[in-house]
Design an enzyme around this catalytic site. Structure first.
Site, PDB file in Angstrom:
ATOM      1  N   LYS A  97      10.596   4.327  -1.987  1.00  0.00           N
ATOM      2  CA  LYS A  97      11.423   4.704  -1.711  1.00  0.00           C
ATOM      3  C   LYS A  97      12.846   5.852  -2.286  1.00  0.00           C
ATOM      4  O   LYS A  97      13.221   5.456  -3.466  1.00  0.00           O
ATOM      5  CB  LYS A  97      12.101   3.530  -1.548  1.00  0.00           C
ATOM      6  CG  LYS A  97      11.781   2.300  -0.661  1.00  0.00           C
ATOM      7  CD  LYS A  97      12.856   0.823   0.279  1.00  0.00           C
ATOM      8  CE  LYS A  97      11.846   0.402   1.061  1.00  0.00           C
ATOM      9  NZ  LYS A  97      10.563  -0.072   1.016  1.00  0.00           N
ATOM     10  N   ASP A 131       8.424   6.571   1.091  1.00  0.00           N
ATOM     11  CA  ASP A 131       8.997   5.460   2.135  1.00  0.00           C
ATOM     12  C   ASP A 131      10.153   6.333   3.115  1.00  0.00           C
ATOM     13  O   ASP A 131      11.218   6.760   2.662  1.00  0.00           O
ATOM     14  CB  ASP A 131       9.528   4.144   1.279  1.00  0.00           C
ATOM     15  CG  ASP A 131       8.126   3.560   1.690  1.00  0.00           C
ATOM     16  OD1 ASP A 131       6.795   3.418   2.334  1.00  0.00           O
ATOM     17  OD2 ASP A 131       8.485   2.090   0.383  1.00  0.00           O
ATOM     18  N   GLN A 162       9.789   7.792  12.190  1.00  0.00           N
ATOM     19  CA  GLN A 162       9.598   5.915  12.075  1.00  0.00           C
ATOM     20  C   GLN A 162       9.967   6.827  14.061  1.00  0.00           C
ATOM     21  O   GLN A 162      10.528   7.337  14.338  1.00  0.00           O
ATOM     22  CB  GLN A 162      10.772   5.928  11.863  1.00  0.00           C
ATOM     23  CG  GLN A 162      11.376   5.187  10.614  1.00  0.00           C
ATOM     24  CD  GLN A 162      11.982   5.811   9.435  1.00  0.00           C
ATOM     25  OE1 GLN A 162      13.113   6.170  10.504  1.00  0.00           O
ATOM     26  NE2 GLN A 162      12.894   4.526   8.739  1.00  0.00           N
ATOM     27  N   ARG A 183       3.005   8.965   7.421  1.00  0.00           N
ATOM     28  CA  ARG A 183       2.641   7.493   7.740  1.00  0.00           C
ATOM     29  C   ARG A 183       3.083   7.530   9.268  1.00  0.00           C
ATOM     30  O   ARG A 183       4.811   7.509   8.970  1.00  0.00           O
ATOM     31  CB  ARG A 183       3.240   6.378   6.510  1.00  0.00           C
ATOM     32  CG  ARG A 183       2.963   4.950   7.194  1.00  0.00           C
ATOM     33  CD  ARG A 183       3.210   4.023   6.345  1.00  0.00           C
ATOM     34  NE  ARG A 183       3.074   4.022   4.786  1.00  0.00           N
ATOM     35  CZ  ARG A 183       3.908   3.937   3.703  1.00  0.00           C
ATOM     36  NH1 ARG A 183       5.068   3.563   3.646  1.00  0.00           N
ATOM     37  NH2 ARG A 183       3.555   3.610   2.997  1.00  0.00           N
ATOM     38  N   ALA A 188      12.357  -0.271  10.690  1.00  0.00           N
ATOM     39  CA  ALA A 188      12.756  -1.332  10.256  1.00  0.00           C
ATOM     40  C   ALA A 188      14.088  -1.358  10.587  1.00  0.00           C
ATOM     41  O   ALA A 188      14.503  -3.061   9.480  1.00  0.00           O
ATOM     42  CB  ALA A 188      11.880  -1.710   9.218  1.00  0.00           C
ATOM     43  N   THR A 225       1.035  -0.418  11.335  1.00  0.00           N
ATOM     44  CA  THR A 225       1.188  -1.192  12.346  1.00  0.00           C
ATOM     45  C   THR A 225       0.522  -2.165  12.698  1.00  0.00           C
ATOM     46  O   THR A 225      -0.735  -2.817  12.012  1.00  0.00           O
ATOM     47  CB  THR A 225       1.289  -0.592  13.971  1.00  0.00           C
ATOM     48  OG1 THR A 225       2.046  -1.213  14.730  1.00  0.00           O
ATOM     49  CG2 THR A 225       0.220  -0.220  14.945  1.00  0.00           C
ATOM     50  N   ARG A 287      13.907  -7.544   6.377  1.00  0.00           N
ATOM     51  CA  ARG A 287      13.577  -7.221   7.186  1.00  0.00           C
ATOM     52  C   ARG A 287      12.336  -7.327   7.690  1.00  0.00           C
ATOM     53  O   ARG A 287      12.381  -7.813   8.941  1.00  0.00           O
ATOM     54  CB  ARG A 287      13.516  -5.261   6.701  1.00  0.00           C
ATOM     55  CG  ARG A 287      14.622  -5.161   6.900  1.00  0.00           C
ATOM     56  CD  ARG A 287      14.338  -3.753   6.068  1.00  0.00           C
ATOM     57  NE  ARG A 287      13.030  -2.677   4.875  1.00  0.00           N
ATOM     58  CZ  ARG A 287      13.570  -2.736   3.592  1.00  0.00           C
ATOM     59  NH1 ARG A 287      15.441  -2.426   3.433  1.00  0.00           N
ATOM     60  NH2 ARG A 287      13.541  -2.567   2.790  1.00  0.00           N
ATOM     61  N   ARG A 288      11.505  -8.188   6.950  1.00  0.00           N
ATOM     62  CA  ARG A 288      10.682  -9.075   7.318  1.00  0.00           C
ATOM     63  C   ARG A 288      10.392 -10.266   9.227  1.00  0.00           C
ATOM     64  O   ARG A 288      10.233 -10.098   9.575  1.00  0.00           O
ATOM     65  CB  ARG A 288       9.471  -9.059   6.235  1.00  0.00           C
ATOM     66  CG  ARG A 288       8.810  -8.372   5.660  1.00  0.00           C
ATOM     67  CD  ARG A 288       7.763  -7.172   6.304  1.00  0.00           C
ATOM     68  NE  ARG A 288       8.470  -6.249   6.831  1.00  0.00           N
ATOM     69  CZ  ARG A 288       9.120  -4.944   6.300  1.00  0.00           C
ATOM     70  NH1 ARG A 288       9.592  -5.193   5.186  1.00  0.00           N
ATOM     71  NH2 ARG A 288       9.378  -4.376   6.844  1.00  0.00           N
TER      72      ARG A 288
END
Ligand code: FDA
Length: 311
Positions: A97, A131, A162, A183, A188, A225, A287-288
């Site tokens: 990050k 990221d 994103q 990617r 998120a 995804t 976030r998950r």
């Protein structure tokens, strides 16, 4: 509403400190995080490798607020790269990050840290992915990538787009023109509706549109995804267009849809799993949970079951 609430909690430093000191919360985290050490992440990558699945390792940590913390994170990742070099079955592949490398403190410092990492990654013939964080970082991350890192390090470095962001179609145009490694994910973070689609159907629609372009014209795109309908769409697209399975990869998160990861691998697709590790797991875990609030019930259920069966 619940998603936004959980994402708000993920940004609260005081709650972060409280939760990290709690053994119960640490147990929550183990579903999504390989462990607190590099050894644990490498062990998880080895296990995946034995099933033909590759990995990208992520030292957890973000939004560092002082230069020493950014430098310490860089040094930890350099040490991780050394460890990965000694592993015969694991590709050298990390995700980092920008705010962990000091982007919010000093752009020059952040760039210098990424150069240190990328010099090492390139010497190991590996790959580093920047990221993508919340929208206040998007332009600065893309500037760092397109203005400095991609011209200097080429295919050893990639970035993330994103589909939740309204701007992403234009960003993909620019990245395709540069031949950049992208990617694609949904996004998120908690964003305002003037910059991000508030309706998930629009996020998914834009994902599919950008995915088709990246598959057709991109440089080894990563389709990140767990959305089965979108993955099936990708499979139809590559079959129709005659795109070979070694020209792209599917990516998923550690601890999410292992069945789907194995099924895709068994069908001949490339699959890479993002393996986070380290002590700074609180915002990642939140976030998950925000992506799938049912996880809260799932994890609580496990903990209660374990608690009841404990001697
Ligand atoms: P969606 O959220 O629509 O979920 C589809 C299905 O997947 C769900 O119905 C469920 O079955 C399963 N699922 C999804 N999330 C789950 C979870 N947490 N637990 C259990 N099941 C779950 N984001 C970002 O902003 N910047 C980044 O750099 C990255 N990097 C990244 C790398 C990789 C490899 C992946 C897979 C994802 C990211 N993300 C990311 C996260 C991404 O933006 C997104 O939040 C999650 O992948 C969840 O979105 P899905 O595409 O899976 O779809």
């Amino acid at each position: 509403m619940l998603r936004r609430g959980i994402l708000w909690l993920s940004e609260q430093q005081r709650i972060h400190d409280f939760v990290r000191s709690h053994g119960l919360a640490r147990r929550f985290a183990t579903r999504f995080v390989a462990g607190e050490t590099a050894d644990a992440a490498i062990e998880a990558a080895r296990t995946l490798a034995s099933g033909g699945i590759t990995a990208s390792l992520d030292l957890l940590g973000e939004s560092v607020t002082d230069r020493a913390a950014a430098r310490a994170a860089r040094d930890q990742i350099l040490a991780l790269l050394d460890q990965m070099e000694d592993e015969a079955t694991i590709e050298t592949n990390v995700s980092v990050k920008p705010s962990q490398m000091g982007l919010d403190l000093d752009a020059d410092l952040c760039r210098a840290h990424f150069r240190d990492l990328l010099d090492r990654v390139r010497s190991l013939k590996g790959f580093l992915r920047l990221d993508m964080e919340g929208a206040t970082h998007t332009q600065r991350t893309l500037d760092l990538f397109t203005g400095h890192l991609q011209p200097e390090y080429g295919d050893h470095v990639g970035v993330v787009i994103q589909s939740a962001l309204r701007r992403s179609s234009d960003d993909v145009d620019r990245l395709l023109a540069l031949g950049a490694r992208v990617r694609l994910c949904k996004g998120a973070y908690r964003e305002a509706s003037d910059i991000a689609f508030p309706d998930k159907r629009d996020v998914d629609r834009q994902y599919v549109a950008l995915m088709e372009r990246l598959l057709r014209e991109g440089n080894y795109p990563a389709i990140a995804t767990h959305d089965e309908a979108i993955i099936a769409h990708a499979q139809r697209c590559v079959a129709r267009e005659g795109i070979a399975p070694d020209r792209f990869e599917f990516q998923m998160l550690h601890g999410v849809r292992r069945d789907l990861q194995n099924r895709l691998r068994a069908s001949g697709y490339r699959v890479r799993v993002y393996i986070p590790f380290g002590t700074h797991w609180y915002p990642y875990l939140m976030r998950r949970l925000a992506e799938r609030p049912a996880n809260i019930a799932f994890i609580l259920g496990n903990v209660i079951r374990e608690g009841l069966s404990a001697p």
